[in-house]
Design a protein around this motif. Sequence first.
Motif, PDB file in Angstrom:
ATOM      1  N   ASN A  77      52.447  37.826  71.133  1.00 13.29           N
ATOM      2  CA  ASN A  77      51.927  36.849  70.171  1.00 13.29           C
ATOM      3  C   ASN A  77      52.464  37.105  68.771  1.00 13.29           C
ATOM      4  OD1 ASN A  77      50.551  39.265  69.760  1.00 13.29           O
ATOM      5  ND2 ASN A  77      48.712  38.239  69.016  1.00 13.29           N
ATOM      6  N   THR A  79      54.901  35.709  67.293  1.00 12.85           N
ATOM      7  CA  THR A  79      55.640  34.575  66.723  1.00 12.85           C
ATOM      8  C   THR A  79      54.711  33.430  66.374  1.00 12.85           C
ATOM      9  OG1 THR A  79      56.091  33.761  68.974  1.00 12.85           O
ATOM     10  CG2 THR A  79      57.780  35.136  67.918  1.00 12.85           C
ATOM     11  N   THR A  81      51.976  32.212  68.045  1.00  9.45           N
ATOM     12  CA  THR A  81      51.728  31.340  69.185  1.00  9.45           C
ATOM     13  C   THR A  81      50.229  31.150  69.419  1.00  9.45           C
ATOM     14  OG1 THR A  81      51.986  33.305  70.572  1.00  9.45           O
ATOM     15  CG2 THR A  81      53.868  31.845  70.393  1.00  9.45           C
ATOM     16  N   GLY A  82      49.665  30.106  68.818  1.00  6.73           N
ATOM     17  CA  GLY A  82      48.283  29.762  69.086  1.00  6.73           C
ATOM     18  C   GLY A  82      47.282  30.519  68.227  1.00  6.73           C
ATOM     19  N   TYR A  98      48.985  25.957  78.298  1.00  8.96           N
ATOM     20  CA  TYR A  98      50.331  25.398  78.165  1.00  8.96           C
ATOM     21  C   TYR A  98      50.395  24.056  78.898  1.00  8.96           C
ATOM     22  CZ  TYR A  98      50.689  27.820  82.695  1.00  8.96           C
ATOM     23  OH  TYR A  98      50.462  28.288  83.969  1.00  8.96           O
ATOM     24  N   ARG A 107      50.435  29.021  74.605  1.00  8.45           N
ATOM     25  CA  ARG A 107      49.702  29.282  73.366  1.00  8.45           C
ATOM     26  C   ARG A 107      48.482  30.126  73.722  1.00  8.45           C
ATOM     27  NH1 ARG A 107      53.717  27.872  71.553  1.00  8.45           N
ATOM     28  NH2 ARG A 107      54.173  26.330  69.935  1.00  8.45           N
TER      29      ARG A 107
END
Length: 288
Positions: A77, A79, A81-82, A98, A107
């Motif tokens: 996580n 980057t 993501t969510g 997803y 996510r």
Amino acid sequence: MNWHGVLALWCGAFGLVALVGYGRSLAGLTRAQRTVRVTGRIERVREPRHGSSQEDGIAVVVRFRDPSTGEEFVVTNDTGTGDLITTAWVGREVGIRYPPGRPHAFRFTNSPQDGGRGLGLPNSAVLLIYVGLVVVASIDWGWPWALVAVCGPLTVLTALHLPGERRRMRKRLAELDAMASATGRVIAVLRTVETDADGDLRTSRTPVYSFTTPEGTAVTGYQPSYLSDTTAAYGQDVVIHYAPDNPADFTPALAATRGSVEANLGCAVLALVILAAAAVTGAVLLSR
């Protein structure tokens, strides 16, 4: 075009949005209904760096399996993501969502359960239609109509919500009373710099806590600060209170957490009194 023409266009546009949204929900075609939701498990946790931003969350490595193909994926996580992961330990289950057939577009989610029926947009459209009707009625018949039309329904909804809020408060207080305790340490203080509406820089600091349960679970997590001096908190030992069946539910300040829970009910009661008073005021003004 007069106000009534604007109202007709307003209601027509948002009415179409509502009809399409409700139709898609009935057909099971909304994004929330089609999204695949699975449970992953944390395999590795990386402690946040002292002085880094709390907007990054806690970096973790998670393994999950796509139910349609059986293929396993190992993801991170780091980057954005969510949803942020603010509490982590090896073995903790986390939610993954997803689009169908696209597990690489995953996510993280703090709500791994069913995502609902996707009624947010159509419900918002109905609300905007109601707002339009209230505005035009207030223009045609006087502003006290706005007090009655807005505060009246909100008073009813708040009154219906209050018993549930009271039950939730009692349940939460019982959970706090049943918490276990462990000695933890502030392993980092996260620093986030934001710009407010006036263009001034505002710095917030959030301590990151680490503690180990008697079962050997090493927990890393952060919460809004209850410490009087966060700048000097780095390296301090603190007593952590946590739920034995869910260490993600923890607090370094049990008394302050209890006070916050009790204050929520007080705010709901205050809101009910204010809304009821405003609705009655509007009714009295209309009766004159």
